[in-house]
Design a protein around this motif. Sequence first.
Motif, mmCIF file in Angstrom:
data_model
loop_
_atom_site.group_PDB
_atom_site.id
_atom_site.type_symbol
_atom_site.label_atom_id
_atom_site.label_comp_id
_atom_site.label_asym_id
_atom_site.label_seq_id
_atom_site.Cartn_x
_atom_site.Cartn_y
_atom_site.Cartn_z
ATOM 1 N N THR A 156 -33.869 27.378 -60.668
ATOM 2 C CA THR A 156 -32.662 26.911 -60.484
ATOM 3 C C THR A 156 -32.435 25.420 -60.262
ATOM 4 O O THR A 156 -33.615 24.724 -59.665
ATOM 5 C CB THR A 156 -32.033 27.478 -58.780
ATOM 6 O OG1 THR A 156 -31.857 28.900 -59.135
ATOM 7 C CG2 THR A 156 -30.490 26.891 -58.713
ATOM 8 N N TRP A 157 -31.733 24.823 -61.118
ATOM 9 C CA TRP A 157 -31.771 23.708 -61.319
ATOM 10 C C TRP A 157 -30.434 22.801 -60.741
ATOM 11 O O TRP A 157 -29.081 23.415 -60.828
ATOM 12 C CB TRP A 157 -31.444 22.924 -62.611
ATOM 13 C CG TRP A 157 -32.742 23.489 -63.707
ATOM 14 C CD1 TRP A 157 -32.644 24.516 -64.052
ATOM 15 C CD2 TRP A 157 -33.981 22.807 -63.888
ATOM 16 N NE1 TRP A 157 -34.003 25.001 -64.856
ATOM 17 C CE2 TRP A 157 -34.691 23.781 -64.672
ATOM 18 C CE3 TRP A 157 -34.443 21.600 -63.396
ATOM 19 C CZ2 TRP A 157 -35.903 23.309 -65.111
ATOM 20 C CZ3 TRP A 157 -35.682 21.249 -64.045
ATOM 21 C CH2 TRP A 157 -36.381 21.960 -64.845
ATOM 22 N N LEU A 158 -30.506 21.873 -59.783
ATOM 23 C CA LEU A 158 -29.477 21.479 -58.812
ATOM 24 C C LEU A 158 -29.223 20.129 -59.425
ATOM 25 O O LEU A 158 -29.743 19.125 -59.248
ATOM 26 C CB LEU A 158 -29.757 21.222 -57.362
ATOM 27 C CG LEU A 158 -30.224 22.518 -56.660
ATOM 28 C CD1 LEU A 158 -30.615 22.509 -55.295
ATOM 29 C CD2 LEU A 158 -29.124 23.656 -56.845
ATOM 30 N N GLY A 159 -27.941 19.918 -60.032
ATOM 31 C CA GLY A 159 -27.354 18.742 -60.679
ATOM 32 C C GLY A 159 -26.369 17.734 -59.596
ATOM 33 O O GLY A 159 -25.863 16.758 -60.289
ATOM 34 N N LEU A 160 -26.262 18.217 -58.387
ATOM 35 C CA LEU A 160 -25.276 17.724 -57.384
ATOM 36 C C LEU A 160 -26.093 17.310 -56.126
ATOM 37 O O LEU A 160 -26.810 18.345 -55.735
ATOM 38 C CB LEU A 160 -24.239 18.434 -57.280
ATOM 39 C CG LEU A 160 -23.138 18.120 -56.232
ATOM 40 C CD1 LEU A 160 -22.335 16.910 -56.872
ATOM 41 C CD2 LEU A 160 -22.232 19.148 -55.816
#
Length: 289
Positions: A156-160
Motif C-alpha cells: 500500500t502506497w500512501l501519497g498523503l
Amino acid sequence: VGIKYLISNLTINGNLNVNDYRPENSVLECGAHNLIVNGNTFITTSGIGFSKSGVGNLIFIGLLTINANTIFSSSITNIELRGGSNLWSFGGAMIFNCPVNFTTNSQTISHNGAIYNAAITIIGAITVTNTTGGTIINGGIDGTDAGSTYNNNGVTWLGLNDTPMSTGIFNYMNTSTSTLGYTFNGDYTLPYNRYAGLVIEGTGTKTLKGNTTIEYNIAGNNLGEGSKLDCLTYDLTIMGTTFWGGLGGILSTSGTLIFGGFVTFNNSNMSYSSETTLEFRGGFTMFPN
C-alpha cells in the motif's frame, strides 16, 4: 464497438459485461445517471471501456472486475463497492478521482496500480483486504466504526501526509511481507516502530520516532537531492535487504544501525557520527553520488 449511453438511472439485476478486444472498443457512458449493478461487473477491453462524465452514484454490489484503462471523474458523487474489486489496466491508468466507499460486506481488493486520488471510506465494522502491490492512496483512508478494518496483505502506497484510519484499524503489516510506502514530498515522522516492508520516496526528511525494526525489506526509491531517512539517536534494525537509490541518504547521529541482509546504496549516501555503531551481516555494495 462504439459508445453506449445511459438515458436514465439504471439498475441491473444480473451481471454487467462490457467486452471488446478490438482496437476501438465499446464504451459504456453513464453520463449524469446512477448505475446499480446487483450482480458482478466485468469490463474487459483494450481501451477505456467505462466512462461516467457527470454526477451521480455508481453502486457495484457484486465483484467489480476491470481489465481496461479507466479514469473515474471527480464529478462522480460516489462509488460504492460491496463485493470487492479486481482492477488491472493494460499498462495504462486506473484512477479514481471521486470518493470510494466500501460498505455492507467484508471484501478483497486486487490491483496492479489503482490510484485513489479522493477519500476512501470503510463504512461499518467490515474488513477490506488489499492482496497485491498496486494500491496507491493519495486522498486518505478512514473508517466510520471502531471495527472498520484495512488489512494490507500486499503493498500500500500512501501519497498523503496524514494518519490512515483515524477511526478503525489499519493493519499495515498484516503479513510478514506486507509493505507500506510513503511517497509524498516533505518532512514526516514515521508513526510506527515496526514495519514488515518499508519504502520511502519523494523529497524531505523522514524521521524515526524511536528505535525501529524493519522485519522484511527497506527501500528508498527516486529520492530527491537532500532527502534522507534520519535515525536521530535511535537504533534501526533491518532484518532483510536494503536498497537505497537516488540522491537521498541515511543519517544517524548516534545509536546502532544493523543491516541483516544485503545492502545496496546506488547513488546515495550514508552519514553517521563517531557515536554510531554500524553492523553489516549480509554484505553490501555502494555506489556513492
